[in-house]
Design a protein around this motif. Structure first.
Motif, mmCIF file in Angstrom:
data_model
loop_
_atom_site.group_PDB
_atom_site.id
_atom_site.type_symbol
_atom_site.label_atom_id
_atom_site.label_comp_id
_atom_site.label_asym_id
_atom_site.label_seq_id
_atom_site.Cartn_x
_atom_site.Cartn_y
_atom_site.Cartn_z
ATOM 1 N N CYS A 41 0.823 -1.198 0.000
ATOM 2 C CA CYS A 41 0.000 0.000 0.000
ATOM 3 C C CYS A 41 0.866 1.261 0.000
ATOM 4 N N VAL A 42 0.466 2.238 -0.789
ATOM 5 C CA VAL A 42 1.043 3.583 -0.706
ATOM 6 C C VAL A 42 0.173 4.343 0.292
ATOM 7 N N VAL A 43 0.720 4.611 1.473
ATOM 8 C CA VAL A 43 -0.116 5.079 2.584
ATOM 9 C C VAL A 43 -0.220 6.608 2.572
ATOM 10 N N ASP A 44 -1.050 7.097 1.639
ATOM 11 C CA ASP A 44 -1.192 8.546 1.474
ATOM 12 C C ASP A 44 -1.976 9.190 2.617
ATOM 13 N N MET A 45 -2.835 8.421 3.295
ATOM 14 C CA MET A 45 -3.542 8.977 4.453
ATOM 15 C C MET A 45 -2.574 9.226 5.610
ATOM 16 N N ALA A 58 0.318 13.863 -4.877
ATOM 17 C CA ALA A 58 -0.128 13.021 -5.991
ATOM 18 C C ALA A 58 1.064 12.479 -6.774
ATOM 19 N N HIS A 59 2.054 13.340 -7.020
ATOM 20 C CA HIS A 59 3.254 12.899 -7.741
ATOM 21 C C HIS A 59 4.001 11.835 -6.950
ATOM 22 N N ALA A 60 4.157 12.063 -5.640
ATOM 23 C CA ALA A 60 4.901 11.119 -4.813
ATOM 24 C C ALA A 60 4.178 9.778 -4.708
ATOM 25 N N THR A 61 2.842 9.799 -4.712
ATOM 26 C CA THR A 61 2.073 8.550 -4.685
ATOM 27 C C THR A 61 2.365 7.720 -5.928
ATOM 28 N N ARG A 62 2.406 8.379 -7.072
ATOM 29 C CA ARG A 62 2.722 7.655 -8.318
ATOM 30 C C ARG A 62 4.179 7.206 -8.333
ATOM 31 N N GLU A 63 5.067 8.013 -7.741
ATOM 32 C CA GLU A 63 6.487 7.655 -7.729
ATOM 33 C C GLU A 63 6.742 6.412 -6.869
ATOM 34 N N VAL A 64 6.086 6.318 -5.711
ATOM 35 C CA VAL A 64 6.246 5.127 -4.873
ATOM 36 C C VAL A 64 5.700 3.899 -5.603
ATOM 37 N N THR A 65 4.572 4.057 -6.277
ATOM 38 C CA THR A 65 4.012 2.952 -7.062
ATOM 39 C C THR A 65 4.998 2.518 -8.141
ATOM 40 N N PHE A 81 -1.859 -0.711 -4.227
ATOM 41 C CA PHE A 81 -2.908 0.321 -4.264
ATOM 42 C C PHE A 81 -2.527 1.454 -3.332
ATOM 43 N N ASN A 82 -3.291 2.548 -3.386
ATOM 44 C CA ASN A 82 -3.091 3.630 -2.425
ATOM 45 C C ASN A 82 -4.245 3.659 -1.433
ATOM 46 N N GLN A 83 -3.882 3.888 -0.213
ATOM 47 C CA GLN A 83 -4.736 3.744 0.961
ATOM 48 C C GLN A 83 -6.054 4.509 0.863
ATOM 49 N N SER A 84 -6.005 5.740 0.361
ATOM 50 C CA SER A 84 -7.194 6.593 0.389
ATOM 51 C C SER A 84 -8.300 6.104 -0.535
ATOM 52 N N GLN A 85 -7.996 5.158 -1.441
ATOM 53 C CA GLN A 85 -9.035 4.630 -2.322
ATOM 54 C C GLN A 85 -9.867 3.537 -1.654
ATOM 55 N N VAL A 86 -9.474 3.110 -0.462
ATOM 56 C CA VAL A 86 -10.207 2.053 0.241
ATOM 57 C C VAL A 86 -10.678 2.632 1.585
ATOM 58 N N ALA A 87 -11.937 3.049 1.626
ATOM 59 C CA ALA A 87 -12.463 3.789 2.777
ATOM 60 C C ALA A 87 -12.489 2.966 4.053
ATOM 61 N N GLU A 88 -12.445 1.641 3.936
ATOM 62 C CA GLU A 88 -12.505 0.786 5.110
ATOM 63 C C GLU A 88 -11.313 0.985 6.053
ATOM 64 N N SER A 321 -6.846 -1.192 -5.833
ATOM 65 C CA SER A 321 -7.798 -0.762 -4.805
ATOM 66 C C SER A 321 -9.118 -1.520 -4.925
ATOM 67 N N ASP A 322 -9.528 -1.853 -6.146
ATOM 68 C CA ASP A 322 -10.741 -2.663 -6.322
ATOM 69 C C ASP A 322 -10.576 -4.031 -5.664
ATOM 70 N N ARG A 323 -9.411 -4.634 -5.859
ATOM 71 C CA ARG A 323 -9.161 -5.960 -5.269
ATOM 72 C C ARG A 323 -9.021 -5.868 -3.752
ATOM 73 N N ALA A 324 -8.360 -4.807 -3.271
ATOM 74 C CA ALA A 324 -8.203 -4.633 -1.825
ATOM 75 C C ALA A 324 -9.552 -4.397 -1.158
ATOM 76 N N ARG A 325 -10.411 -3.643 -1.821
ATOM 77 C CA ARG A 325 -11.695 -3.270 -1.232
ATOM 78 C C ARG A 325 -12.588 -4.488 -0.992
ATOM 79 N N VAL A 326 -12.475 -5.484 -1.840
ATOM 80 C CA VAL A 326 -13.270 -6.709 -1.658
ATOM 81 C C VAL A 326 -12.944 -7.353 -0.313
ATOM 82 N N ILE A 327 -11.643 -7.446 0.003
ATOM 83 C CA ILE A 327 -11.210 -8.055 1.270
ATOM 84 C C ILE A 327 -11.598 -7.161 2.437
#
Length: 344
Positions: A41-45, A58-65, A81-88, A321-327
């Protein structure tokens, strides 16, 4: 209760990924892919617990990815994925805010270090950061977490939170068919000879992107000339390298460089000293330059290439993030039932 073995870990997108991030975290992520289901996870939160300029975040999130992929993490086989896309993550963090005790957070040494003398003026997010880290791990009911030495205390807190949740809601956990515990006790994975990489200018300080001197660190995007110059200028002492590992104990700069060589070459410090012990630092540094350029040069080149294709990077993050969100969603449904929340 037996839990599926799963690895979770994350990296903050705060710019200037360096050798310490690579050796202390990302190489471990790559190595674990063969034996575990991995979620990275890219922990942007976490990043915004201190101020971040939005465009830079935003740039740094893509750079870590890009760094994850360039170093060898496969986003098709594992989840990136990046953390903020999974609200859980945020949902479970609030539950954990109500499980964790104030005294536990007061003992967190990293908060004391980051807050300094002006604790009254830092964000609540910085103080509660360890509860969110626990949620990051436990929302996937992860069993293993690769961590550096400086994060061990936070993982211990995650274990305490998991245990207290299991104890507090034990009857409800059993009533909902989850056996005698819902959350696992995640285990730390700390491996390799360079789990804590120090500054090239001061062997007593951790290598950091916030250090004023760029010569204190090797950035993953540095080219061959920059890598060579930084290693040659790295602080050392006038003595030859020792022949035995115990000879490194009073010599932090020598210990750091030997540890870096060992990690990059997949050797032990003892093996490195067996090869270079008794010799001058200049000879050793030349060998370290060649090794570092050979290992890091292709990674930096691939990172730069990937960062120039933000559409691809964003597609990796969206799919992950779609795959992470399922879990995560399955975990949160169960948590809400266990706690007693009425849900749809």
């Amino acid at each position: 209760m037996a839990f599926k073995e799963r690895v979770f870990s994350g990296v903050q997108p705060t710019g200037n990924l360096h050798l310490g991030n690579y050796l202390g975290a990302i190489t471990k992520f790559v190595a674990l892919q063969d034996n575990y289901d991995c979620i990275y996870c890219v922990v942007d939160m976490h990043a915004i617990t201190v101020w971040q300029e939005p465009r830079e975040l935003a740039h740094a999130t893509r750079e870590v990815t890009a760094a994850f992929i360039a170093c060898g993490i496969d986003p098709k086989k594992h989840i990136v994925f990046n953390q903020s896309q999974v609200a859980e993550h945020a949902e479970l963090a609030w539950v954990f805010n109500c499980v964790a005790r104030l005294g536990w957070l007061n003992r967190m040494t990293q908060f004391k270090e980051k807050a300094g003398k002006d604790r009254e003026n830092v964000s609540v997010g910085l103080y509660a950061y360890p509860n969110l880290m626990a949620a990051d791990i436990l929302v996937y009911r992860a069993t293993h977490v690769p961590v550096g030495e400086d994060q061990k205390q936070h993982l211990e807190l995650a274990r305490d939170i998991a245990q207290k949740f299991n104890n507090d809601y034990g009857a409800s956990i059993q009533n909902h068919g989850y056996g005698d515990m819902f959350f696992p006790q995640p285990e730390p994975i700390i491996q390799g000879p360079a789990t804590r990489v120090m500054s090239l200018r001061d062997g007593a300080k951790k290598m950091s992107k916030s250090d004023a001197s760029d010569y204190s660190r090797i950035n993953l995007t540095d080219d061959a000339d920059a890598i060579a110059q930084k290693i040659r200028k790295a602080k050392t002492d006038p003595e030859p390298l020792p022949s035995e590992e115990k000879g490194l104990e009073p010599r932090p700069e020598a210990d750091n460089l030997v540890g870096i060589y060992a990690a990059l070459s997949d050797k032990t410090k003892a093996q490195v000293l067996g090869e270079f012990g008794g010799g001058q630092f200049s000879t050793f540094k030349s060998a370290l330059v060649d090794l570092a350029v050979a290992k890091l040069g292709p990674i930096g080149a691939e990172m730069k290439k990937l960062v120039q294709d933000p559409v691809y990077i964003d597609s990796v993050l969206a799919e992950g993030s779609d795959r992470a969100r399922v879990i995560a969603a399955d975990t949160m449904k169960a948590v809400k039932d266990i706690v007693g929340f009425v849900r749809r």
